[in-house]
Design a protein around this motif. Structure first.
Motif, short mmCIF file in Angstrom:
data_model
loop_
_atom_site.label_atom_id
_atom_site.label_comp_id
_atom_site.label_asym_id
_atom_site.label_seq_id
_atom_site.Cartn_x
_atom_site.Cartn_y
_atom_site.Cartn_z
N GLU A 124 19.14 -4.19 -5.55
CA GLU A 124 17.91 -3.29 -5.65
C GLU A 124 16.67 -4.05 -5.97
O GLU A 124 16.61 -5.07 -6.63
N ASN A 125 15.59 -3.97 -5.16
CA ASN A 125 14.34 -4.52 -5.22
C ASN A 125 13.54 -3.68 -6.32
O ASN A 125 13.13 -2.76 -6.39
N ALA A 126 13.73 -4.49 -7.56
CA ALA A 126 13.46 -4.00 -8.88
C ALA A 126 11.82 -4.17 -9.47
O ALA A 126 11.51 -3.27 -10.09
N ALA A 127 11.38 -5.13 -8.93
CA ALA A 127 9.93 -5.69 -9.53
C ALA A 127 8.82 -6.05 -8.48
O ALA A 127 7.85 -6.48 -8.94
N VAL A 128 9.16 -6.00 -7.22
CA VAL A 128 8.27 -6.37 -6.13
C VAL A 128 7.56 -5.52 -5.58
O VAL A 128 8.14 -4.69 -5.05
N GLY A 129 6.17 -5.60 -5.56
CA GLY A 129 5.30 -4.70 -4.93
C GLY A 129 5.10 -4.48 -3.36
O GLY A 129 4.66 -3.74 -2.85
N HIS A 130 6.12 -5.18 -2.61
CA HIS A 130 6.31 -5.15 -1.19
C HIS A 130 7.65 -5.42 -0.90
O HIS A 130 8.41 -5.64 -1.78
N ARG A 131 8.08 -5.64 0.40
CA ARG A 131 9.59 -5.99 0.53
C ARG A 131 9.77 -7.42 0.11
O ARG A 131 9.22 -8.30 -0.12
N PHE A 132 11.04 -7.45 -0.28
CA PHE A 132 11.83 -8.43 -0.89
C PHE A 132 12.71 -8.99 -0.18
O PHE A 132 13.77 -8.43 0.14
N PRO B 69 0.06 1.21 -11.54
CA PRO B 69 -0.53 0.46 -10.22
C PRO B 69 -0.83 -1.20 -10.48
O PRO B 69 -1.28 -1.22 -11.52
N ALA B 70 -0.69 -1.92 -9.42
CA ALA B 70 -1.00 -3.30 -9.55
C ALA B 70 -1.46 -3.80 -8.03
O ALA B 70 -0.68 -3.47 -7.05
N ARG B 71 -2.55 -4.72 -8.20
CA ARG B 71 -3.04 -5.21 -7.09
C ARG B 71 -2.26 -6.55 -6.84
O ARG B 71 -1.38 -6.90 -7.63
N CYS B 72 -2.72 -7.03 -5.57
CA CYS B 72 -1.82 -8.46 -5.29
C CYS B 72 -2.27 -9.30 -6.51
O CYS B 72 -1.47 -10.19 -6.70
N GLN B 73 -3.62 -9.64 -6.71
CA GLN B 73 -3.92 -10.38 -7.45
C GLN B 73 -3.23 -10.24 -9.13
O GLN B 73 -3.36 -11.17 -10.03
N ASP B 74 -2.77 -9.18 -9.47
CA ASP B 74 -2.24 -8.57 -10.86
C ASP B 74 -1.01 -9.57 -11.01
O ASP B 74 -0.63 -10.09 -11.90
N CYS B 75 -0.12 -9.73 -9.65
CA CYS B 75 1.03 -10.37 -9.98
C CYS B 75 0.83 -11.73 -9.35
O CYS B 75 1.74 -12.41 -10.02
N HIS B 76 0.21 -12.00 -8.60
CA HIS B 76 0.10 -13.31 -7.99
C HIS B 76 -0.96 -14.14 -8.34
O HIS B 76 -1.12 -15.48 -8.14
N ARG C 118 0.89 -1.16 -0.02
CA ARG C 118 -0.13 -0.05 0.17
C ARG C 118 0.92 1.35 -0.09
O ARG C 118 0.50 2.44 -0.58
N ASN C 119 2.11 1.14 0.63
CA ASN C 119 2.88 2.35 0.70
C ASN C 119 3.93 2.54 -0.43
O ASN C 119 4.55 3.59 -0.54
N SER C 120 3.69 1.49 -1.41
CA SER C 120 4.76 1.65 -2.60
C SER C 120 3.81 2.19 -3.86
O SER C 120 2.66 2.38 -3.73
N ALA C 121 4.84 2.46 -4.71
CA ALA C 121 4.06 3.22 -6.13
C ALA C 121 3.13 2.20 -6.78
O ALA C 121 2.04 2.36 -7.29
N TYR C 122 3.04 0.83 -6.44
CA TYR C 122 2.29 -0.09 -6.98
C TYR C 122 0.88 -0.11 -6.45
O TYR C 122 -0.03 -0.43 -7.03
N GLY C 123 1.18 0.24 -5.03
CA GLY C 123 -0.56 0.29 -4.15
C GLY C 123 -0.76 1.87 -4.22
O GLY C 123 -1.27 2.31 -3.46
N GLN C 124 -0.14 2.49 -5.18
CA GLN C 124 -0.45 4.20 -5.05
C GLN C 124 -0.04 4.88 -4.02
O GLN C 124 -0.91 5.84 -3.75
N GLY C 125 0.85 4.25 -3.45
CA GLY C 125 1.49 5.14 -2.22
C GLY C 125 2.30 6.11 -2.81
O GLY C 125 2.53 6.49 -4.06
N VAL C 126 3.35 6.55 -1.90
CA VAL C 126 4.37 7.77 -2.31
C VAL C 126 5.67 7.06 -1.79
O VAL C 126 5.85 7.24 -0.81
N PRO C 127 6.38 6.77 -2.78
CA PRO C 127 7.70 6.25 -2.75
C PRO C 127 8.59 7.27 -2.20
O PRO C 127 8.48 8.47 -2.21
N GLY C 128 9.70 6.71 -1.85
CA GLY C 128 10.68 8.00 -1.36
C GLY C 128 11.69 8.53 -2.52
O GLY C 128 12.53 9.36 -2.39
#
Length: 718
Positions: free
Chosen positions: A323-331, A231-238, A214-224
């Motif tokens: 670098e975490n290049a493509a995972v929408g949460h911590r890796f 944007p991508a939901r859990c279902q879009d990736c998994h 939710r805090n990532s750019a995928y979850g439409q949060g504001v990254p650092g």
């Protein structure tokens, strides 16, 4: 807007703050029951037979059913030896009823029937049910709490006549309830915590893939920093669309959503089917990028390895970038203390002789950089076997946030007469479980109870899982670079083959993690980008924003704001720029201006708790208690147990002389960092090299001379 936020969350917060915070939030209408410490709400008279049945689903949904059968959801219960070893250990220590905490997500049917409160026998069919089709498809509500914070409906399921469209539509409507396609359903279990309700001495947060996404750019949060992703939901990736090769009746133009939920459980997938393993490996491969960063020879530091001069050197230091290049949460995500994800580094001379390498897999793991979180027991020792009942303190988290970069530093001696250039090979490898945890589970599985569960799985048509088998090792990322001018026929590979500008930016992001005294090292990489006449406006903006973050860390707030203004002139307004401004201003206690910046952040990303956390702190520091309360309430609706938000709420209510102030303060104190954290960390550092290394902003390791590695390329899934 704030009055609306206050109204919307008032009901939730009233329940949360009036209780012990582990109390479940009631859902829906009618007679339902809850099973504390799980937060699941289930019908008082559930149709367990219907919930447990999957065979009749397969008659129409053949592809989806085949996916599910080889998924971790289908093997979430006691026929999963890795889970069984952990939950049995927890039950032995805390009692059966406390394991409802586990059952809400792993054993929803045993929780529903109350079977989890008893001894779970290998003869119990529900111990093999897992998370069935109708479990997820019967969730009528879910909240952000975690620990199974969902509600199951008891509404009947019509099994339709395929020739009657009205019945098919009624069936579809019943089984596609509102939470089904939302992140809330996934988050109800992929967020967790322990606390007094589970018998633990204090609150500790655990899995939080929901919050991290939710805090990532995928979850439409504001990254650092500035990133561009859809944007991508859990279902879009998994649950990506796959071909419906078996003719599933729910297929859309020949495809269905995958129900394998491919992620990182390669140890299980390898024993189930080739497609499951291929999906798991695909989800891991390329999820991160590795590269070789700056090299230091003596006192001279080179931004690029190719520029280094090593002739006559006795010792070099090189930075490796991840670098975490493509995972929408911590890796790695999920249970971050259980993964075995590590870096291998090897340096060779011009003749191909190995001069130094990270310690071999399976040997001295203190000398290997692990992407893993560390939790300590009450004696300050790392709890490496996922004995949840022993968790006392969260120590270090070396996993990577979305689009986050880490620098890992290696030093090595150069033998006299070594010939350059030096070749550096870096690999990032993943194994689902540590070898220590595998040994623990293997031992328990060889006992009578494990044998009976294997027989029970086989008799029910399921593949018995053997945790003693060698686990697959997946190559996530690799890179080859050269220290000194590379041979004419040599090629850089992996992350080292990217354009220089991209590599400089990656290095700068990683070096922002340096100590405040050394964060100026970032500038050398940024200067390369900004001095490049071919750099685009977007690339220059990224570099300038990183410079603003560096300046803020140095306490140079006005310079940081000027850099942020230059970024905005290049790319226009962005909440990412506002967040950097807010952080720079907050670092020097200019709270009024910081609040204005954070207001823009929350306006752009109201579904991310980090913005509300920052805004509540800014308002509280200004003494604007009503606004601080509203911001804290909005954040707590997204993250009900966030320590900072609970603190802001408690302080605001105390200042307002509100009758709920004492309740709010007690809730905050229950969820703050444990008082024993400092002493546990100190004890760990005294006793364990790993804690001494992980406490450093940039961890340092030594590259050592051979013997050779125990892991060879032929054993690695590519």
């Amino acid at each position: 807007m704030r009055s609306c936020v206050r109204t919307c969350v008032a009901g939730l917060l009233g329940i949360v703050l009036a209780g012990c915070m582990e109390a479940p939030v009631p859902f829906g209408e009618g007679d339902a029951r809850v099973s504390v410490p799980s937060l699941a709400s289930t019908p008082s008279t559930p149709d367990v037979e219907r919930l447990a049945t999957t065979s009749d689903c397969a008659s129409c949904h053949s592809d989806v059913a085949s996916h599910w059968a080889s998924s971790a959801h289908a093997r979430s219960s006691f026929d999963n030896p890795w889970y069984r070893a952990s939950v049995d250990s927890f039950r032995d220590a805390r009692g059966n009823r406390a394991s409802r905490f586990c059952a809400g997500c792993h054993d929803p049917l045993l929780l529903t029937t109350g079977g989890i409160d008893q001894e779970v026998s290998p003869d119990d069919d529900l111990a093999y049910a897992g998370i069935t089709c109708t479990t997820c498809h019967s969730v009528e509500a879910a909240t952000a709490d975690g620990n199974g914070s969902y509600a199951l409906t008891d509404r009947a399921i019509l099994m339709p006549d395929p020739a009657v469209p009205q019945e098919i539509e009624a069936h579809r409507k019943r089984l596609t309830l509102t939470p089904l396609r939302t992140e809330a359903l996934c988050g109800s279990c992929h967020r967790s915590f322990v606390g007094p309700a589970m018998g633990s001495p204090h609150h500790l947060p655990g899995i939080d893939d929901l919050g991290h996404w939710r805090n990532s750019a995928y979850g439409q949060g504001v990254p650092g920093h500035l990133v561009q992703v859809e944007p991508a939901r859990c279902q879009d990736c998994h649950m990506a669309p796959v071909d419906a090769v078996l003719g599933d009746m729910a297929s859309d133009e020949g495809t269905v959503r995958s129900h394998r939920w491919a992620a990182s459980h390669t140890a299980m997938a390898a024993q189930l089917d080739e497609a499951a393993l291929a999906g798991a490996v695909k989800s891991l491969r390329g999820s991160a990028v590795v590269d070789v960063g700056a090299v230091q020879v003596g006192r001279k530091r080179y931004v690029l390895a190719e520029e280094a001069v090593v002739r006559g050197a006795s010792r070099i230091t090189l930075d490796v970038l991840i670098e975490n290049a493509a995972v929408g949460h911590r890796f790695p995500g999920g249970t971050r203390d259980m993964h075995d994800t590590w870096l291998e580094v090897e340096v060779r001379d011009a003749r191909g002789q190995v001069l130094g390498e990270s310690r071999p897999d399976g040997e001295d793991r203190d000398g290997v950089h692990l992407l893993r979180s560390t939790l300590l027991d009450e004696d300050g020792d790392p709890e490496e076997l996922h004995h949840v009942h022993r968790f006392s303190t969260a120590a270090f988290d070396r996993t990577l946030p979305t689009h986050g970069t880490r620098v890992v530093r290696y030093t090595m001696a150069i033998p006299v007469g070594a010939r350059g250039p030096l070749r550096v090979d870096v690999r990032l490898l993943h194994r689902k479980h540590s070898l220590a945890f595998q040994e623990f589970v293997c031992t328990t599985s060889r006992r009578e109870r494990g044998r009976l569960f294997n027989e029970g799985a086989a008799s029910r048509g399921k593949t018995p899982l053997d945790p003693c088998l060698e686990q697959p090792v997946t190559l996530i990322a690799e890179a080859t670079d050269w220290i000194g001018a590379a041979p004419t026929d040599a090629e850089r590979t992996g992350g080292a083959a990217r354009p220089s500008r991209q590599r400089w930016l990656t290095q700068a992001r990683g070096l922002l993690g340096e100590t405040q005294e050394r964060v100026a090292l970032v500038e050398a990489s940024l200067a390369r980008v900004l001095d490049d006449p071919n750099a685009t406006a977007d690339v220059r903006a990224r570099a300038l924003l990183l410079r603003a973050k560096m300046l803020a860390r140095q306490g140079r707030a006005d310079d940081a704001l000027a850099a942020a203004d230059r970024v905005e002139a290049l790319v226009g307004e962005s909440p990412v720029i506002d967040r950097v401004r807010g952080d720079a201003l907050a670092s020097v206690w200019r709270w009024q201006d910081a609040a204005s910046a954070y207001e823009k952040v929350t306006a752009a990303a109201s579904g991310s708790e980090t913005g509300w956390r920052d805004l509540a702190r800014a308002y509280g520091s200004l003494g604007e208690d009503d606004k601080a309360l509203a911001a804290a309430d909005a954040g707590l609706a997204l993250a009900p147990r966030d320590e900072s938000l609970l603190r802001s709420r408690a302080l605001a209510l105390r200042s307002l002389d509100h009758p709920d102030a004492e309740i709010a303060e007690a809730a905050w104190l229950r969820h703050r960092s444990p008082d024993v954290s400092s002493s546990n960390l100190a004890a760990c550092e005294r006793k364990h090299v790993r804690c001494q290394t992980d406490r450093q902003p940039i961890p340092r390791y030594s590259l050592v001379s051979p013997p050779r590695k125990a892991i060879h390329a032929a054993t690695i899934s590519r």
